[in-house]
Write a protein that holds these residues in place. Structure first.
Motif, PDB file in Angstrom:
ATOM      1  N   SER A 122      21.754 -45.699 -19.513  1.00  0.00           N
ATOM      2  CA  SER A 122      22.148 -45.870 -20.897  1.00  0.00           C
ATOM      3  C   SER A 122      23.188 -46.972 -21.030  1.00  0.00           C
ATOM      4  CB  SER A 122      22.719 -44.560 -21.457  1.00  0.00           C
ATOM      5  OG  SER A 122      23.115 -44.711 -22.801  1.00  0.00           O
ATOM      6  N   SER A 123      23.141 -47.675 -22.171  1.00  0.00           N
ATOM      7  CA  SER A 123      24.181 -48.661 -22.464  1.00  0.00           C
ATOM      8  C   SER A 123      25.443 -47.982 -22.977  1.00  0.00           C
ATOM      9  CB  SER A 123      23.669 -49.664 -23.506  1.00  0.00           C
ATOM     10  OG  SER A 123      23.269 -48.995 -24.694  1.00  0.00           O
ATOM     11  N   LYS A 124      25.353 -46.674 -23.207  1.00  0.00           N
ATOM     12  CA  LYS A 124      26.511 -45.884 -23.611  1.00  0.00           C
ATOM     13  C   LYS A 124      26.948 -45.016 -22.437  1.00  0.00           C
ATOM     14  CE  LYS A 124      25.553 -45.611 -28.575  1.00  0.00           C
ATOM     15  NZ  LYS A 124      25.382 -44.673 -29.736  1.00  0.00           N
ATOM     16  N   PRO A 125      28.203 -45.094 -22.034  1.00  0.00           N
ATOM     17  CA  PRO A 125      28.684 -44.317 -20.890  1.00  0.00           C
ATOM     18  C   PRO A 125      28.416 -42.827 -21.045  1.00  0.00           C
ATOM     19  CG  PRO A 125      30.315 -45.949 -21.534  1.00  0.00           C
ATOM     20  CD  PRO A 125      29.258 -45.960 -22.605  1.00  0.00           C
ATOM     21  N   THR A 126      28.023 -42.206 -19.954  1.00  0.00           N
ATOM     22  CA  THR A 126      27.802 -40.764 -19.793  1.00  0.00           C
ATOM     23  C   THR A 126      26.637 -40.214 -20.609  1.00  0.00           C
ATOM     24  OG1 THR A 126      29.298 -39.926 -21.532  1.00  0.00           O
ATOM     25  CG2 THR A 126      30.292 -40.502 -19.401  1.00  0.00           C
ATOM     26  N   GLN A 127      25.761 -41.085 -21.109  1.00  0.00           N
ATOM     27  CA  GLN A 127      24.647 -40.622 -21.934  1.00  0.00           C
ATOM     28  C   GLN A 127      23.323 -40.523 -21.178  1.00  0.00           C
ATOM     29  OE1 GLN A 127      25.182 -39.607 -25.317  1.00  0.00           O
ATOM     30  NE2 GLN A 127      27.211 -39.770 -24.381  1.00  0.00           N
ATOM     31  N   THR A 147      25.675 -42.536 -16.332  1.00  0.00           N
ATOM     32  CA  THR A 147      25.511 -43.773 -17.102  1.00  0.00           C
ATOM     33  C   THR A 147      24.302 -44.560 -16.599  1.00  0.00           C
ATOM     34  OG1 THR A 147      27.879 -43.886 -17.586  1.00  0.00           O
ATOM     35  CG2 THR A 147      26.613 -45.909 -17.859  1.00  0.00           C
ATOM     36  N   ASP A 165      25.559 -43.119  -9.204  1.00  0.00           N
ATOM     37  CA  ASP A 165      25.819 -43.577 -10.575  1.00  0.00           C
ATOM     38  C   ASP A 165      26.465 -44.947 -10.436  1.00  0.00           C
ATOM     39  OD1 ASP A 165      26.346 -44.031 -13.230  1.00  0.00           O
ATOM     40  OD2 ASP A 165      27.153 -42.043 -13.628  1.00  0.00           O
ATOM     41  N   PRO A 167      27.578 -47.585 -12.379  1.00  0.00           N
ATOM     42  CA  PRO A 167      28.835 -48.012 -13.002  1.00  0.00           C
ATOM     43  C   PRO A 167      30.061 -47.271 -12.464  1.00  0.00           C
ATOM     44  CG  PRO A 167      27.145 -47.728 -14.665  1.00  0.00           C
ATOM     45  CD  PRO A 167      26.614 -47.133 -13.391  1.00  0.00           C
ATOM     46  N   GLN A 168      29.872 -46.040 -12.033  1.00  0.00           N
ATOM     47  CA  GLN A 168      30.993 -45.299 -11.440  1.00  0.00           C
ATOM     48  C   GLN A 168      31.316 -45.781 -10.029  1.00  0.00           C
ATOM     49  OE1 GLN A 168      31.724 -41.049 -11.910  1.00  0.00           O
ATOM     50  NE2 GLN A 168      29.870 -40.866 -13.150  1.00  0.00           N
ATOM     51  N   ASN A 198      28.397 -52.913  -7.150  1.00  0.00           N
ATOM     52  CA  ASN A 198      27.949 -51.572  -7.507  1.00  0.00           C
ATOM     53  C   ASN A 198      26.803 -51.105  -6.618  1.00  0.00           C
ATOM     54  OD1 ASN A 198      28.681 -53.243 -10.086  1.00  0.00           O
ATOM     55  ND2 ASN A 198      29.176 -51.139 -10.587  1.00  0.00           N
TER      56      ASN A 198
END
Length: 295
Positions: A122-127, A147, A165, A167-168, A198
């Motif tokens: 997702s382009s929205k974090p945690t979605q 994400t 994950d 981005p994390q 990453n």
């Protein structure tokens, strides 16, 4: 830590893919399937001859797995589908996350019991989420709050499941129940937050070590089962996306890369971005797990 330099690599296919990903080895046919996500292509590469062919599946394709004779299961943008590798025909299975325009399906793989695991990004974090699709047609939500659900795999003893994950900058480990398919007790086994790159796709070898591709890192890093870095394989390109073991002895590591988003100056410095690479290793990989079978 061992450093392996590019001269020990082979560029086995100069294809300049936009976003090559998801390599899987078909031992019965001695060939490698892989996807070019944004070009909507599922490729079939024959190492013995160097021939490469592809199917245009008409949509973003994030992951594939073997699913019986002449068939793959695919995670497309918002659906699972079967691809007939003789005719190229596509059969839709199930639709999901189509109401979330910021999401699409991403990396996936089958567990040793033949269940297809795949995640979304997702382009929205945690979605984003992680799912499991079973042979009886049931869909199970396995994890949320992600994400970019990425690189996943299982330990040789089938007691541990790994999930990335990106981005994390972390690879998580879970306790895995092979019978039920449940995962519990999430913990961070690899933390790369001190790095500028990453973790992306990964594979597990027969000794239980994790081989993780580094997006923007230009390398594959091998980690011990407890998360310590053991070695790095450096590539002449920055965007390393995934890897898998293949060959008759499962000791050839195939590595996918990408060219998407690179500026011209970066392309000039890394002309082989998007190509397929291979390196011979001293350890074998695990067999390829397919949907309801081992191939």
């Amino acid at each position: 830590m061992t450093e392996l330099l590019p001269d020990s690599l082979h560029n086995v296919l100069e294809v300049r893919a936009r976003l090559a990903e998801g390599p899987i080895w078909d031992a019965s046919q001695q060939l490698l399937y892989w996807v070019d996500i944004y070009n909507h292509r599922v490729h079939r590469f024959y190492p013995a001859t160097g021939q490469d062919e592809y199917f245009d599946v008409g949509d973003v394709v994030g992951a594939i797995a073997l699913a019986g004779d002449n068939q793959l299961i695919m995670a497309l943008r918002h659906q699972l589908a079967f691809l007939n590798t003789q005719t190229g025909s596509i059969t839709s299975i199930i639709e999901l996350e189509s109401h979330q325009e910021n999401n699409r399906l991403n990396d996936g793989k089958c567990d040793p019991q033949g269940r297809f695991w795949f995640g979304s990004m997702s382009s929205k974090p945690t979605q984003a989420s992680l799912y499991r699709y079973d042979q009886d047609g049931s869909l199970h939500l396995m994890e949320t709050g992600l994400t970019i659900s990425n690189g996943l795999g299982w330990s040789p003893d089938q007691k541990t499941f790994y999930l990335t994950d990106s981005p994390q900058q972390k690879i998580f480990a879970y306790d895995f129940d092979a019978i039920t398919g449940n995962i519990t007790h999430r913990r961070t086994i690899v933390d790369l937050t001190h790095e500028s790159f990453n973790p992306d796709g990964l594979t597990i070898d027969s000794a239980g070590y994790i081989w993780s591709a580094m997006w923007n890192g230009g390398c594959i890093i091998r980690f011990s089962p407890t998360g310590e870095e053991v070695s790095r394989i450096h590539l002449p390109v920055p965007l390393v996306t995934s890897c898998t073991f293949g060959g008759e002895d499962l000791q050839t590591l195939y590595i996918t890369t990408a060219s998407v988003g690179l500026q011209q100056e970066e392309i000039d410095k890394s002309l082989y971005s998007g190509d397929l690479f291979a390196i011979n290793t001293e350890v074998a990989g695990l067999p390829t797990y397919g949907f309801n079978g081992v191939y």
